[in-house]
Design a protein around this motif. Structure first.
Motif, PDB file in Angstrom:
ATOM      1  N   UNK A 104       0.864  -1.181   0.000  1.00 29.48           N
ATOM      2  CA  UNK A 104       0.000   0.000   0.000  1.00 29.48           C
ATOM      3  C   UNK A 104       0.894   1.222   0.000  1.00 29.48           C
ATOM      4  N   UNK A 105       0.790   2.021  -1.078  1.00 28.49           N
ATOM      5  CA  UNK A 105       1.633   3.206  -1.214  1.00 28.49           C
ATOM      6  C   UNK A 105       0.758   4.420  -1.477  1.00 28.49           C
ATOM      7  N   UNK A 106       0.941   5.444  -0.662  1.00 32.70           N
ATOM      8  CA  UNK A 106       0.252   6.692  -0.884  1.00 32.70           C
ATOM      9  C   UNK A 106       0.979   7.546  -1.908  1.00 32.70           C
ATOM     10  N   UNK A 107       0.297   8.560  -2.404  1.00 28.08           N
ATOM     11  CA  UNK A 107       0.926   9.482  -3.355  1.00 28.08           C
ATOM     12  C   UNK A 107       1.991  10.302  -2.634  1.00 28.08           C
ATOM     13  N   UNK A 108       3.216  10.316  -3.140  1.00 25.31           N
ATOM     14  CA  UNK A 108       4.262  11.095  -2.467  1.00 25.31           C
ATOM     15  C   UNK A 108       4.042  12.586  -2.698  1.00 25.31           C
ATOM     16  N   UNK A 109       3.932  13.328  -1.628  1.00 23.49           N
ATOM     17  CA  UNK A 109       3.716  14.771  -1.707  1.00 23.49           C
ATOM     18  C   UNK A 109       4.262  15.407  -0.445  1.00 23.49           C
ATOM     19  N   UNK A 110       3.409  16.110   0.283  1.00 24.95           N
ATOM     20  CA  UNK A 110       3.837  16.678   1.555  1.00 24.95           C
ATOM     21  C   UNK A 110       4.165  15.596   2.565  1.00 24.95           C
ATOM     22  N   UNK A 111       3.542  14.430   2.405  1.00 29.65           N
ATOM     23  CA  UNK A 111       3.862  13.302   3.280  1.00 29.65           C
ATOM     24  C   UNK A 111       4.157  12.069   2.431  1.00 29.65           C
ATOM     25  N   UNK A 112       4.813  11.105   3.051  1.00 29.89           N
ATOM     26  CA  UNK A 112       5.185   9.854   2.386  1.00 29.89           C
ATOM     27  C   UNK A 112       4.675   8.714   3.248  1.00 29.89           C
ATOM     28  N   UNK A 113       3.993   7.746   2.600  1.00 29.20           N
ATOM     29  CA  UNK A 113       3.473   6.601   3.324  1.00 29.20           C
ATOM     30  C   UNK A 113       3.658   5.344   2.481  1.00 29.20           C
ATOM     31  N   UNK A 114       4.385   4.382   3.013  1.00 32.32           N
ATOM     32  CA  UNK A 114       4.586   3.084   2.378  1.00 32.32           C
ATOM     33  C   UNK A 114       4.349   2.020   3.427  1.00 32.32           C
ATOM     34  N   UNK A 115       3.542   1.013   3.102  1.00 31.15           N
ATOM     35  CA  UNK A 115       3.286  -0.093   4.021  1.00 31.15           C
ATOM     36  C   UNK A 115       3.375  -1.401   3.248  1.00 31.15           C
ATOM     37  N   UNK A 116       4.125  -2.346   3.791  1.00 30.36           N
ATOM     38  CA  UNK A 116       4.277  -3.666   3.189  1.00 30.36           C
ATOM     39  C   UNK A 116       3.974  -4.701   4.264  1.00 30.36           C
ATOM     40  N   UNK A 117       3.111  -5.647   3.926  1.00 33.55           N
ATOM     41  CA  UNK A 117       2.799  -6.750   4.825  1.00 33.55           C
ATOM     42  C   UNK A 117       3.195  -8.061   4.157  1.00 33.55           C
ATOM     43  N   UNK A 118       3.751  -8.956   4.939  1.00 30.38           N
ATOM     44  CA  UNK A 118       4.182 -10.250   4.425  1.00 30.38           C
ATOM     45  C   UNK A 118       3.389 -11.347   5.126  1.00 30.38           C
ATOM     46  N   UNK A 119       2.790 -12.207   4.320  1.00 25.59           N
ATOM     47  CA  UNK A 119       1.923 -13.267   4.844  1.00 25.59           C
ATOM     48  C   UNK A 119       2.535 -14.631   4.557  1.00 25.59           C
TER      49      UNK A 119
END
Length: 253
Positions: free
Chosen positions: A171-186
């Motif tokens: 799950x990656x948000x649009x990079x702008x004023x903030x940055x958000x990256x989340x990776x889950x491993x199952x």
């Protein structure tokens, strides 16, 4: 639009089984418009392209890894999967070298069509054995929406304490004023590992480069130290060791 932005970031890893652990550390990433790197380097005292400086970026660290331009390489990889940008903007999120050194466990290429809409995200993963692989998130050439979500089988060996059977969700948000990256491993459909990276943008100015260096002078070098330190702790807690398989034949999956 900015040629680059600095993101002082927090990285978090949490493993839920069979060995439990959780840790956080600070890193510095930057988001670069790959077509404006020469001008960016000319206008900054403390940043250089393909030569030593306080902060630097080398074309041989990504792409073909032979120092050649990035755009032809990434456009060819995207075209292999039906994605055309028609000259649209490509941005690379990576840790720049600090005093000549950097190790990027994860770099991210954000790829837009000429119309300004995103078409693909390419995640570049490196391990400590000098190997790398790319996971491509796309919709067969159609525009994609933020946040970008995708599921991919694991194709590339990273940790010697995790085998090759799990799958990832991104799950990656649009990079702008903030940055958000989340990776889950199952593993066996059970959440095993969570990794996140988040930060707030700063102007890519000489002043902010100096401030970042003062706050995190060894931010890039400590990544390798922390990786091996965490691996040692997992091993001491009884983590099962898995031999490294051969890297995938395909550069992108």
């Amino acid at each position: 639009m900015n040629a680059a932005q600095i993101y002082p970031c927090q990285v978090m890893h949490q493993r839920l089984f069979p060995v439990q652990y959780r840790f956080r550390y600070r890193i510095v990433s930057a988001l670069f418009d790959i077509d404006r790197l020469d001008a960016l380097a000319r206008d900054r005292r403390w940043f250089s392209l393909n030569r030593f400086n306080l902060f630097s970026l080398y074309t041989r660290d990504h792409g073909r890894r032979d120092g050649s331009p990035w755009r032809p390489w990434i456009e060819a990889r995207l075209a292999e999967h039906g994605v055309q940008l028609d000259g649209g903007r490509i941005r690379l999120l990576a840790m720049p070298r600090i005093l000549g050194y950097a190790f990027n466990p994860l770099s991210v290429w954000y790829c837009e069509h000429r119309d300004g809409r995103p078409r693909a995200v390419l995640l570049e993963v490196r391990n400590t054995f000098g190997e790398h692989h790319h996971y491509l998130l796309h919709e067969d050439g159609a525009p994609i929406r933020w946040p970008v979500r995708a599921t991919k089988p694991k194709r590339f060996h990273v940790s010697p304490f995790i085998d090759m059977t799990p799958f990832y969700t991104f799950r990656l948000g649009e990079p702008g004023e903030s940055l958000r990256i989340a990776i889950q491993e199952y593993q066996d459909n059970e959440l095993m590992l969570i990794a996140t990276q988040s930060g707030q943008a700063r102007e890519f100015s000489d002043r902010n480069l100096l401030r970042t260096f003062a706050a995190m002078p060894w931010a890039t070098a400590k990544i390798m130290v922390l990786i091996h330190w965490q691996a040692l702790k997992i091993w001491l807690r009884g983590g099962r060791y898995h031999r490294k398989p051969k890297p995938p034949a395909q550069e992108v999956s």
